[in-house]
Design a protein around this motif. Structure first.
Motif, PDB file in Angstrom:
ATOM      1  N   ARG A  61      -6.613   0.874 -10.033  1.00 53.59           N
ATOM      2  CA  ARG A  61      -6.885   2.268 -10.212  1.00 53.59           C
ATOM      3  C   ARG A  61      -6.199   4.026  -8.772  1.00 53.59           C
ATOM      4  NH1 ARG A  61     -11.259  -1.025  -8.224  1.00 53.59           N
ATOM      5  NH2 ARG A  61     -10.727  -0.651  -5.930  1.00 53.59           N
ATOM      6  N   HIS A  62      -5.339   2.953  -8.156  1.00 53.47           N
ATOM      7  CA  HIS A  62      -4.361   3.811  -7.183  1.00 53.47           C
ATOM      8  C   HIS A  62      -2.510   4.133  -7.983  1.00 53.47           C
ATOM      9  CE1 HIS A  62      -8.033   5.042  -5.491  1.00 53.47           C
ATOM     10  NE2 HIS A  62      -8.725   4.265  -5.410  1.00 53.47           N
ATOM     11  N   ARG A  63      -2.127   3.199  -8.981  1.00 55.40           N
ATOM     12  CA  ARG A  63      -1.519   2.852  -8.440  1.00 55.40           C
ATOM     13  C   ARG A  63      -0.326   4.068  -7.896  1.00 55.40           C
ATOM     14  NH1 ARG A  63       1.006  -1.155 -11.093  1.00 55.40           N
ATOM     15  NH2 ARG A  63      -0.411  -1.880 -12.171  1.00 55.40           N
ATOM     16  N   GLU A  64      -0.125   4.967  -9.384  1.00 50.70           N
ATOM     17  CA  GLU A  64       0.156   6.307  -8.333  1.00 50.70           C
ATOM     18  C   GLU A  64       0.951   6.693  -7.069  1.00 50.70           C
ATOM     19  OE1 GLU A  64       1.760   9.760  -8.077  1.00 50.70           O
ATOM     20  OE2 GLU A  64       0.241   9.579  -7.619  1.00 50.70           O
ATOM     21  N   GLU A  65      -0.409   6.945  -6.311  1.00 50.22           N
ATOM     22  CA  GLU A  65      -0.277   7.209  -5.203  1.00 50.22           C
ATOM     23  C   GLU A  65       0.612   5.576  -4.351  1.00 50.22           C
ATOM     24  OE1 GLU A  65      -3.455   7.411  -1.120  1.00 50.22           O
ATOM     25  OE2 GLU A  65      -3.900   6.916  -3.086  1.00 50.22           O
ATOM     26  N   LEU A  66       0.385   4.635  -5.069  1.00 49.52           N
ATOM     27  CA  LEU A  66       0.834   3.241  -4.011  1.00 49.52           C
ATOM     28  C   LEU A  66       2.544   3.176  -3.932  1.00 49.52           C
ATOM     29  CD1 LEU A  66      -2.202   0.944  -4.820  1.00 49.52           C
ATOM     30  CD2 LEU A  66      -1.524   1.544  -2.065  1.00 49.52           C
ATOM     31  N   GLU A  67       2.502   3.172  -5.312  1.00 48.01           N
ATOM     32  CA  GLU A  67       3.911   3.181  -6.432  1.00 48.01           C
ATOM     33  C   GLU A  67       5.349   4.241  -5.359  1.00 48.01           C
ATOM     34  OE1 GLU A  67       4.067   3.381 -10.618  1.00 48.01           O
ATOM     35  OE2 GLU A  67       4.183   1.287 -10.294  1.00 48.01           O
ATOM     36  N   MET A  71       5.035   0.230  -3.041  1.00 46.60           N
ATOM     37  CA  MET A  71       4.372  -0.576  -3.216  1.00 46.60           C
ATOM     38  C   MET A  71       5.416  -0.625  -5.117  1.00 46.60           C
ATOM     39  SD  MET A  71       1.225  -1.038  -6.389  1.00 46.60           S
ATOM     40  CE  MET A  71       1.535  -0.388  -7.572  1.00 46.60           C
ATOM     41  N   THR A  72       5.998  -1.942  -4.847  1.00 45.94           N
ATOM     42  CA  THR A  72       7.269  -2.060  -6.676  1.00 45.94           C
ATOM     43  C   THR A  72       6.616  -3.207  -7.615  1.00 45.94           C
ATOM     44  OG1 THR A  72       8.759  -1.075  -5.746  1.00 45.94           O
ATOM     45  CG2 THR A  72       9.756  -1.688  -7.413  1.00 45.94           C
ATOM     46  N   VAL A  73       7.011  -3.246  -8.665  1.00 44.52           N
ATOM     47  CA  VAL A  73       6.848  -4.143  -9.474  1.00 44.52           C
ATOM     48  C   VAL A  73       8.240  -4.880 -10.047  1.00 44.52           C
ATOM     49  CG1 VAL A  73       5.686  -5.011 -12.053  1.00 44.52           C
ATOM     50  CG2 VAL A  73       4.508  -3.030 -10.840  1.00 44.52           C
ATOM     51  N   LEU A  74       8.303  -5.161 -10.262  1.00 47.91           N
ATOM     52  CA  LEU A  74       9.736  -6.570 -10.564  1.00 47.91           C
ATOM     53  C   LEU A  74      10.111  -7.091 -11.484  1.00 47.91           C
ATOM     54  CD1 LEU A  74      11.173  -8.036  -6.324  1.00 47.91           C
ATOM     55  CD2 LEU A  74      11.100  -5.496  -7.706  1.00 47.91           C
ATOM     56  N   ARG A  75      10.321  -6.846 -12.064  1.00 49.14           N
ATOM     57  CA  ARG A  75      11.122  -7.539 -13.813  1.00 49.14           C
ATOM     58  C   ARG A  75      12.371  -7.847 -13.668  1.00 49.14           C
ATOM     59  NH1 ARG A  75       7.211  -3.510 -15.094  1.00 49.14           N
ATOM     60  NH2 ARG A  75       4.525  -4.399 -14.846  1.00 49.14           N
ATOM     61  N   GLY A  76      12.949  -9.209 -14.968  1.00 48.21           N
ATOM     62  CA  GLY A  76      13.911  -8.761 -15.961  1.00 48.21           C
ATOM     63  C   GLY A  76      15.206  -9.451 -14.119  1.00 48.21           C
ATOM     64  N   ALA A  77      15.967  -8.699 -14.410  1.00 50.69           N
ATOM     65  CA  ALA A  77      16.953  -8.521 -13.372  1.00 50.69           C
ATOM     66  C   ALA A  77      16.997  -8.437 -11.684  1.00 50.69           C
ATOM     67  CB  ALA A  77      18.183  -7.999 -13.262  1.00 50.69           C
ATOM     68  N   ASP A  78      16.033  -7.754 -11.517  1.00 58.17           N
ATOM     69  CA  ASP A  78      15.361  -7.423 -10.185  1.00 58.17           C
ATOM     70  C   ASP A  78      14.724  -8.790 -10.233  1.00 58.17           C
ATOM     71  OD1 ASP A  78      16.618  -4.801 -10.256  1.00 58.17           O
ATOM     72  OD2 ASP A  78      15.086  -3.625 -11.022  1.00 58.17           O
ATOM     73  N   LEU A 101       6.216  -8.903 -11.155  1.00 69.78           N
ATOM     74  CA  LEU A 101       5.874  -9.501  -9.441  1.00 69.78           C
ATOM     75  C   LEU A 101       5.944  -8.339  -8.865  1.00 69.78           C
ATOM     76  CD1 LEU A 101       5.534 -11.761  -6.550  1.00 69.78           C
ATOM     77  CD2 LEU A 101       8.132 -11.386  -6.201  1.00 69.78           C
ATOM     78  N   THR A 102       4.600  -7.820  -8.414  1.00 70.63           N
ATOM     79  CA  THR A 102       4.279  -6.569  -7.232  1.00 70.63           C
ATOM     80  C   THR A 102       4.347  -6.662  -5.700  1.00 70.63           C
ATOM     81  OG1 THR A 102       3.001  -6.413  -9.901  1.00 70.63           O
ATOM     82  CG2 THR A 102       2.543  -5.142  -6.929  1.00 70.63           C
ATOM     83  N   ILE A 103       5.166  -5.744  -5.398  1.00 70.03           N
ATOM     84  CA  ILE A 103       5.301  -5.812  -4.182  1.00 70.03           C
ATOM     85  C   ILE A 103       5.073  -4.880  -3.096  1.00 70.03           C
ATOM     86  CG2 ILE A 103       7.394  -7.837  -4.022  1.00 70.03           C
ATOM     87  CD1 ILE A 103       9.289  -6.084  -4.379  1.00 70.03           C
ATOM     88  N   TYR A 104       5.196  -4.790  -2.378  1.00 70.37           N
ATOM     89  CA  TYR A 104       4.532  -4.256  -1.072  1.00 70.37           C
ATOM     90  C   TYR A 104       5.496  -3.725  -0.231  1.00 70.37           C
ATOM     91  CZ  TYR A 104       0.157  -4.873  -4.012  1.00 70.37           C
ATOM     92  OH  TYR A 104      -0.548  -5.103  -5.165  1.00 70.37           O
ATOM     93  N   SER A 105       5.152  -2.641   0.429  1.00 74.55           N
ATOM     94  CA  SER A 105       5.779  -1.898   1.569  1.00 74.55           C
ATOM     95  C   SER A 105       4.716  -1.902   2.385  1.00 74.55           C
ATOM     96  CB  SER A 105       6.993  -1.201   1.887  1.00 74.55           C
ATOM     97  OG  SER A 105       5.800   0.583   1.765  1.00 74.55           O
ATOM     98  N   ALA A 108       3.158   0.822   2.483  1.00 73.64           N
ATOM     99  CA  ALA A 108       2.200   0.521   1.021  1.00 73.64           C
ATOM    100  C   ALA A 108       0.556   0.135   1.515  1.00 73.64           C
ATOM    101  CB  ALA A 108       2.609  -0.602  -0.070  1.00 73.64           C
ATOM    102  N   VAL A 109       1.183  -1.557   2.228  1.00 74.66           N
ATOM    103  CA  VAL A 109       0.245  -2.050   2.704  1.00 74.66           C
ATOM    104  C   VAL A 109      -1.097  -1.258   4.012  1.00 74.66           C
ATOM    105  CG1 VAL A 109      -1.176  -4.486   4.139  1.00 74.66           C
ATOM    106  CG2 VAL A 109       1.099  -4.224   3.029  1.00 74.66           C
ATOM    107  N   LEU A 110      -0.622  -0.111   4.583  1.00 72.63           N
ATOM    108  CA  LEU A 110      -1.002   0.595   4.894  1.00 72.63           C
ATOM    109  C   LEU A 110      -2.143   1.879   3.647  1.00 72.63           C
ATOM    110  CD1 LEU A 110      -2.093   1.504   7.612  1.00 72.63           C
ATOM    111  CD2 LEU A 110      -0.116   2.855   7.826  1.00 72.63           C
ATOM    112  N   ASN A 111      -1.769   1.893   3.195  1.00 73.24           N
ATOM    113  CA  ASN A 111      -1.910   2.472   1.898  1.00 73.24           C
ATOM    114  C   ASN A 111      -3.409   1.715   1.380  1.00 73.24           C
ATOM    115  OD1 ASN A 111      -0.600   4.973  -0.858  1.00 73.24           O
ATOM    116  ND2 ASN A 111      -3.057   4.732  -0.112  1.00 73.24           N
TER     117      ASN A 111
END
Length: 346
Positions: A61-67, A71-78, A101-105, A108-111
């Motif tokens: 629901r709040h992807r744009e704000e969290l990113e 907040m980052t979604v890691l894929r592939g080589a990353d 894998l979704t990771i949060y700074s 982002a956790v405070l968000n």
């Protein structure tokens, strides 16, 4: 006073207080991944005592704000690189065939705390943030006018700040390093003292401005006059001022891009690369890649700082973001040198 409902509903209000990530640890200790900066969706759910699915739905629901807040979604080589640096947690908790894998700074956790309605922990974080915001708004602000005693007041402020920075704060750092059950209380006391020191620095800056002085220009001139050796020792002194211990300036040709090492007051390892460059030059991506490789892949430090007297190229900033290196550019270095605490070390 801002109420909790307004905070839940207004992104603007949330943005205004997102810097106060210390609120998370004031309510409950937040466990981080081995990189010392991120958490996974499961770890966010554990902290807020909700299901991982609840966190995933909120993220949708709040992807744009969290990113925008880390907040980052890691894929592939990353993803493969991140997992190789965080093996102990990732292999035990997730399937081998994971595609992302979704990771949060911490930001982002405070968000998340300001968006998650059905969590008592999140509510306590919001209450703490609102209390701090109320205190900041209601605390009287003195507006000193230039008088015959202003210069004397400035000298007193500088002396008190020197005492706090050189004696009291290091004393608390030593106590924290050796304490056990009272560690949280000592950290809170140190934070209070650092806030006093910060206010005194602000007060001195206002007095200097009223008297016609330009502290920023003075700091800039001193940095410009430094040799590369003096600059490294200057950065080492800033680390010590901000509570770091075991600070060592290497000044060797075999440093693999690491000029200074040390530990924060809470035990995290620190590696620093210093670049003393004048004019309009920028730090290229090659320098950032060398340092990131040494700090992350070889020495596996918790906090990697790249401090420069110039700015960073777009490519080097991208490498820093991907590898978790904290960049300190010319403007940030001047503020740090003038007395502002570096958040990465707190």
């Amino acid at each position: 006073m801002i109420n909790e409902t307004a905070l839940l509903e207004s992104r603007t209000l949330r943005s205004d207080i997102l810097e106060h990530t210390d609120a998370l640890d004031r309510v409950k200790a937040l466990s981080l991944l081995p990189d010392g900066m991120h958490v996974t969706t499961a770890m966010v759910a554990t902290y807020f005592q909700v299901t991982a699915e609840a966190v995933r739905q909120l993220t949708k629901r709040h992807r744009e704000e969290l990113e925008s807040n880390g907040m980052t979604v890691l894929r592939g080589a990353d993803l493969r690189e991140f997992e190789s640096d965080n093996m102990s947690l990732s292999l035990a908790s997730y399937p081998q065939a994971r595609r992302s894998l979704t990771i949060y700074s911490r930001r982002a956790v405070l968000n998340v705390a300001m968006l998650l309605r059905d969590s008592e922990v999140a509510r306590q974080v919001r209450v703490y943030l609102l209390d701090m915001e109320h205190l900041a708004r209601t605390q009287p602000v003195e507006n000193p006018s230039p008088t015959d005693t202003s210069a004397q007041d400035a000298r007193i402020d500088q002396r008190i700040t020197h005492i706090l920075g050189r004696t009291v704060v290091p004393m608390f750092n030593a106590l924290i390093a050796t304490s056990g059950e009272h560690r949280r209380e000592l950290i809170e006391l140190r934070t209070d003292i650092e806030n006093v020191e910060r206010k005194l620095c602000w007060h001195h800056k206002r007095l200097a401005t009223l008297e016609g002085d330009t502290p920023a220009d003075d700091v800039r001139a001193k940095l410009k006059a430094m040799t590369w050796q003096a600059f490294e020792h200057h950065v080492a002194d800033l680390l010590r001022r901000d509570g770091c211990v075991d600070v060592v300036v290497r000044q060797a040709r075999t440093d693999r891009g690491i000029d200074i090492t040390g530990r924060t007051a809470d035990g995290r390892t620190v590696a620093v690369q210093c670049k003393n460059r004048s004019g309009r030059s920028t730090v290229p991506s090659a320098d950032m890649q060398k340092f990131a490789g040494a700090a992350r892949a070889i020495d596996h430090v918790d906090v990697a700082l790249f401090v420069a007297t110039c700015n960073f190229s777009h490519e080097s900033q991208a490498v820093a973001k991907l590898s978790g290196v904290v960049t300190v550019n010319r403007e940030e270095l001047e503020a740090w040198s003038a007395g502002v605490l570096l958040k990465a070390l707190q």
